[in-house]
Design an enzyme around this catalytic site. Structure first.
Site, PDB file in Angstrom:
ATOM      1  N   CYS A 130       0.852  -1.174   0.026  1.00 13.20           N
ATOM      2  CA  CYS A 130       0.223  -0.075  -0.065  1.00 13.20           C
ATOM      3  C   CYS A 130       0.917   1.245  -0.074  1.00 13.20           C
ATOM      4  O   CYS A 130       0.645   2.230  -0.795  1.00 13.20           O
ATOM      5  CB  CYS A 130      -0.785  -0.083   1.265  1.00 13.20           C
ATOM      6  N   HIS A 243      -3.014   6.396   4.687  1.00 13.18           N
ATOM      7  CA  HIS A 243      -1.736   6.546   4.966  1.00 13.18           C
ATOM      8  C   HIS A 243      -1.184   7.758   4.261  1.00 13.18           C
ATOM      9  O   HIS A 243      -1.731   8.332   3.171  1.00 13.18           O
ATOM     10  CB  HIS A 243      -0.701   5.499   4.014  1.00 13.18           C
TER      11      HIS A 243
END
Length: 343
Positions: A130, A243
């Site tokens: 990710c 994130h």
């Protein structure tokens, strides 16, 4: 028109699995049958899809019979055990684990960047880490402005990266601490509420944790730049979802202008610029959560080097960092692999 597909999701009850179901319901793939697979403890549960409640079945060899496309999001060991089984049954596998990412014969793909890496012989396609996806959505377009020689990135990774149980741990610990109690970690080895710590992966002999090593290796593979300098620091932060990353990109020659960087990123699919200096408004995980785009801002020169430019990015780890990227791969790939229906 492509015929309807039989699709399986391994790890359907997890955080990424739930997002895969939602994306398939709203997306472009012609799903005729959806099989939800998970571990034995989840068998018997039901999950909604197109107005129905679909049962969750056990992941086993027979579950892949007749499957055209299988999404895997149940960890590396399950992928290693069952992805080859799905391929033997004739399926194309898009795997969200680390099991095959660095296999030289498995393409590691972000569709906007290197879809060309997939060849007809490839039946397993790896979905990148990710943090690597979010990083490269911001950085890869800048190759149009000059040769990149080095990337320095620090990540601020949300609880969602560790799954649904970690997200619940952040919720419960926060409530406990606000009520005057003590946070007791179970999923993480340290409290996540009101805290941050080095990413919860083992530290190697070189001093880098496992997440940092993944980002370094995967960045080089995706960009087809094995000698690219990449330095990474990965940190877990008390954010529920999405994130964020602080990024410095160093070029071989003088860095491009801020305006040139903005122009390139503004024309890059899957990227949205959030860069309002006057209002002090830049990418945040809260704004990125639930969105499909990677937000990029804080675009500015590196005052310590005439060859470098600085950025800040945020992206939803469960979507572009995982489920969305996998579905985008399938949406581009499967029409090339399934014979059209005669009309």
């Amino acid at each position: 028109m492509t015929r309807n597909l039989t699709v399986a999701i391994v790890g359907a009850t997890g955080a990424v699995g739930v997002e895969l179901i939602r994306l398939l319901e709203a997306g472009e793939l012609p799903v005729g049958e959806l099989r939800l697979l998970a571990s034995a403890r989840s068998v018997g549960k039901t999950l909604p899809f197109r107005g129905l409640l679909l049962p969750v079945d056990a992941t086993c060899d027979g579950a892949f019979a007749g499957v055209d496309l299988a999404f895997f999001s149940a960890g590396a060991s399950r992928s290693q055990a069952f992805a080859p089984v799905a391929v033997r049954h004739g399926a194309t596998v898009v795997d969200n684990s680390s099991a095959f990412r660095m296999d030289p014969d498995v393409p590691l793909v972000v569709p906007e960047i290197n879809f060309h890496a997939i060849q007809d012989r490839h039946r397993i396609i790896a979905n990148p880490n990710c943090s690597a996806i979010i990083l490269l959505m911001a950085v890869a377009p800048l190759r149009a402005l000059g040769r990149i020689r080095r990337i320095i990135v620090s990540t601020y990774q949300s609880a969602s990266g560790a799954g649904a149980a970690a997200m619940e741990e952040l919720r419960s610990q926060t409530a406990t601490v606000l009520a005057g109690g003590e946070a007791r970690p179970e999923v993480f080895d340290q409290p996540i509420a009101f805290n941050l710590f080095s990413h919860n992966t083992p530290i190697g002999v070189d001093g880098y944790n496992g997440e940092e090593t993944k980002v370094i290796e995967e960045t080089r593979k995706i960009l087809e730049a094995p000698d690219l300098g990449v330095n990474v620091t990965c940190v877990r932060v008390p954010v529920m979802r999405a994130h964020s990353e602080s990024i410095t990109v160093e070029f071989d020659d003088v860095a491009p202008s801020v305006d040139a960087v903005r122009e390139v990123l503004a024309g890059s699919p899957g990227v949205r610029i959030v860069d309002d200096r006057v209002a002090n408004r830049f990418p945040t995980p809260l704004e990125a959560s639930g969105g499909h785009d990677v937000l990029v801002g804080r675009i500015r020169p590196d005052l310590s080097s005439p060859r470098a430019i600085c950025l800040f990015a945020a992206g939803d780890q469960l979507l572009k960092g995982a489920a969305l990227n996998a579905v985008q791969i399938a949406e581009r790939l499967m029409p090339l692999r399934v014979a059209p229906v005669s009309v």
